[in-house]
Design an enzyme around this catalytic site. Structure first.
Site, mmCIF file in Angstrom:
data_model
loop_
_atom_site.group_PDB
_atom_site.id
_atom_site.type_symbol
_atom_site.label_atom_id
_atom_site.label_comp_id
_atom_site.label_asym_id
_atom_site.label_seq_id
_atom_site.Cartn_x
_atom_site.Cartn_y
_atom_site.Cartn_z
ATOM 1 N N GLU A 22 -45.270 -21.275 -49.126
ATOM 2 C CA GLU A 22 -44.591 -22.191 -48.204
ATOM 3 C C GLU A 22 -43.826 -23.300 -48.938
ATOM 4 O OE1 GLU A 22 -45.818 -25.414 -44.757
ATOM 5 O OE2 GLU A 22 -47.241 -23.888 -45.387
ATOM 6 N N ASP A 23 -44.414 -23.832 -50.011
ATOM 7 C CA ASP A 23 -43.880 -25.057 -50.616
ATOM 8 C C ASP A 23 -43.232 -24.866 -51.991
ATOM 9 O OD1 ASP A 23 -44.735 -26.455 -48.421
ATOM 10 O OD2 ASP A 23 -46.639 -27.056 -49.309
#
Length: 732
Positions: free
Chosen positions: A99-100
């Site tokens: 996600e990051d």
């Protein structure tokens, strides 16, 4: 000349870059915990994931200023406390990399395997898809996570540990963000933890969510508990000593632990039962852990001989476990000085599962893990989730269904064969039918409750025996959606209605509308053509078939359409005889959505206001009478069930509405004037005041106010509670 040897490729080694090397200190505590139950090779694999995660998150920091890798390592440490397996710990450390960071799922698969990648992907949010609204995105993320959990329950364990660490570090967030995250935690994550039996995580999440959402209330209750501890500490210690002495005399070996109720549990009890803190006597409780189920029942007899039990407050969750598999005996005793004392009695295994729930499969490995009640209940709930997801039309509908399922106030009923079926409070016969099987629900036509015929909309009560009568050609009725409460029933009914063929929907709509007209002694063929045309134009339908299709699919309620078709706007007599129906072309904004052209009245028995959950009753002389969902009259849907409708407030529902509050106040001069002044400060008008003098010291005042909505009423009640002589304020 010998050929030069070709160098063989070596496995790639993970090396910390300079900045990530500083994060090494975060892995040391985790390694110490892992060493207690994982072999060195497994610890090395988890450390490889830590190095990979630290390198991936280089340059990222939390709002506290710590390196970002500190968060996933803390999540892994929470899970290590539950003795989770190597794959779960690896996925916990990597749960934010997809996600990051720039790391792709394929790279996770290549380095750590498909199992770890699947867990990481299940926890990751949907970042690549654009949604129409934030609510839709949150619902889609929730559905993805829950479906991943159905495939592997470890996904939700990682997510709960992630949420727990975020709550522990919530202090650095802005106040508005703290409140939003706290509300989400209390609404979604603590019920999931409860449903999976993870009480140790749930209690911490509840108290931190409570303190972040209502910091003043948390502080006041915590301080009150601290003061009560000083007053009752000796009493509880004396009770504990008497228990130990009596169990010793009886030769029964048990562990006894006196404990305090948690602030959030006390707050919830105060809210549900309209109590002040002084009225919550069971702030302290005693837990007794015995060696066997037989010893639990022996211990129950001993404590009941020692102190008298409070009638009606004994619950046997060993014979009938809770939805999450929780097992224990609960009883309330009259302790010394008349103080009620809660006692919980369970075996050591039950206590372990009460604290760790489904995670006990990893934490307390034994030969009969798979046979435990907690495991079986969790798997059953996950199967239900899968069915709900398959039948839900969109992510928001799925989220709504699951939230309904996460707050069960249980009712236990029996099949004719004696099987126990567990349902939420206010569940009806139709909910029971769908709990048995989807086909039974789809084809049910009647029922017997304790051998007597009853309406399908009848709310069920504990201990009843339910028999469902089915017919081969029967179909779900769209009106069922107005009274079913379980997510499974609602999802199956909606799914059936959505899949109706066009012609079937029109036929069903015609049948439902004709039935509603016949109930008012009107024949379908007698409807005036001009009236029908005006209604179709108002609803923006091209023809009668479109209207009937909407009714058949459950998008419009047949009784409402029938009332609008019956209204004769050309004569005053017609308007009066049918509840003073207004013109369909009226420009006034409806208070209750979908009631254009109908008079709406509010029940005087419960005084509903915007924000309340409401239902509607079609009254011949008053149009639609709106009741609060928890009104005693609304609960009696067995009388004319076809007249009860599921209704919602229009947005916005402008205006002032009557609300009733009951005030317990000291009988002093000028008390009413101070109360009236407090109400006026919040912008509320007082319509009526009634007194009921109980004694010379206490007066009970019933006040009828005019407020805008529930939020306004809460503000008024909060202000009145601040008046010095007011003891209690509640809404009946």
């Amino acid at each position: 000349m010998p050929e030069a040897s070709v160098p063989q490729p070596q496995p790639e080694k993970l090396v910390l870059v300079a900045e990530a090397a500083e994060a090494e200190i975060y892995f040391a505590p985790l390694a110490m915990t892992l060493a207690t139950y994982i072999d060195p090779e497994g610890i090395a694999h988890v450390r490889d994931a830590f190095i990979f995660g630290a390198n991936s998150h280089v340059g990222q920091a939390r709002q506290s200023g710590e390196p970002y890798i500190s968060h996933p390592v803390a999540v892994a440490e929470i899970l290590a406390g539950l003795h989770m397996d190597e794959a779960t710990l690896t996925a916990a450390i990597l749960h934010d990399v997809i996600e990051d960071t720039a790391v792709a799922r394929e790279e996770i698969v290549a380095r750590f395997g498909e199992e770890v990648a699947r867990l990481v992907d299940g926890v990751s949010k949907l970042t690549q898809i654009r949604f129409k609204s934030k609510a839709e995105a949150q619902a889609a993320n929730f559905r993805k996570m829950m479906m991943a959990m159905v495939e592997d329950v470890r996904v939700i364990l990682i997510k709960l540990a992630d949420r727990l660490h975020n709550m522990r570090t919530l202090g650095v967030m802005r106040p508005d963000k703290r409140r939003r995250i706290a509300r989400e935690t209390l609404d979604i994550y603590t019920p999931i933890a409860s449903r999976l039996g993870l009480n140790s995580l749930r209690h911490e999440l509840e108290d931190m969510g409570f303190s972040a959402l209502y910091p003043t209330r948390y502080r006041v209750i915590s301080e009150a508990v601290r003061k009560a501890r000083g007053n009752r500490k000796e009493i509880v210690a004396g009770i504990e000593e008497r228990f130990i002495h009596r169990f010793g005399e009886e030769g029964l070996r048990v562990q006894i632990d006196a404990r305090e109720k948690r602030p959030y549990s006390i707050y919830r009890k105060m809210m549900q039962k309209h109590l002040t803190f002084k009225e919550v006597f069971d702030v302290f409780a005693v837990r007794i852990v015995a060696n066997s189920v037989d010893d639990c029942y022996r211990a129950l007899g001993i404590v009941h001989n020692l102190y008298k039990p409070l009638p009606g407050r004994f619950k046997d969750y060993i014979a009938i476990p809770k939805a999450n598999g929780y097992q224990s005996l609960h009883t309330i005793l009259f302790g010394p000085h008349g103080i009620p004392l809660e006692v919980q009695i369970r075996t050591n295994e039950m206590h372990q599962f009460a604290e760790s729930g489904i995670a006990a499969h990893w934490l307390y490995k034994s030969s009969h893990d798979q046979g435990t009640v907690t495991q079986a209940r969790a798997r059953e709930w996950l199967r239900d989730l899968l069915e709900i997801q398959q039948k839900a039309g969109n992510p928001q509908e799925f989220l709504e269904s699951v939230k309904v399922d996460l707050f069960p106030d249980e009712v236990y009923v029996f099949t004719p064969m004696g099987e126990i079926i567990e349902l939420p409070r206010r569940a009806t016969v139709v909910d029971f039918a769908y709990a048995i099987h989807t086909d039974v629900g789809n084809h049910c036509v009647a029922c017997k409750i304790d051998r007597r015929f009853a309406p399908l909309s009848t709310p069920l009560e504990n201990g009843q025996t339910i028999e469902i009568i089915t017919a081969e050609g029967a179909e779900p009725n769209p009106n069922w959606l107005s009274f079913v409460v379980t997510a499974r029933a609602r999802a199956n009914i909606r799914n059936y209605l959505k899949n109706l063929q066009d012609s079937e929907a029109i036929k069903l709509g015609h049948r439902l509308l004709a039935k509603s007209l016949n109930a008012e002694s009107i024949d379908f063929n007698d409807i005036k053509t001009d009236r029908l045309k005006r209604l179709l134009a108002e609803y923006h339908h091209d023809g009668l078939s479109d209207l009937l299709r909407e009714i058949g699919l459950g998008n419009r309620m047949a009784p409402l359409v029938a009332r609008l078709l019956m209204a004769d706007e050309n004569t005053d007599e017609g308007a009066e005889s049918h509840g003073a129906m207004t013109s369909l072309n009226a420009t006034q904004t409806p208070i209750i959505s979908g009631t254009e052209g109908l008079v709406v009245d509010f029940a005087k028995c419960c005084h509903p206001i915007p924000g309340d959950a409401v239902v509607g009753f079609l009254s011949t002389g008053r149009g639609i009478v709106v009741h609060r969902h928890d009104c005693g009259n609304a609960a009696d849907v067995g009388v004319h069930p076809e007249r009860w409708l599921a209704v919602n407030w229009a947005d916005p529902a402008l205006g002032d509405y009557q609300a009733l509050i009951v005030i317990h106040a000291k009988n002093v001069r000028g008390g009413l004037a101070r109360i009236a002044s407090a109400a006026a400060e919040t912008g509320a008008d007082i319509d009526d005041v009634r007194f009921d003098d109980r004694d010379v010291n206490l007066t009970i005042i019933t006040v009828t106010l005019r407020v805008a909505d529930r939020v306004h009423l809460a503000r008024v009640m909060r202000r009145i509670k601040q008046v010095p002589d007011v003891v209690k304020v509640l809404r009946p």
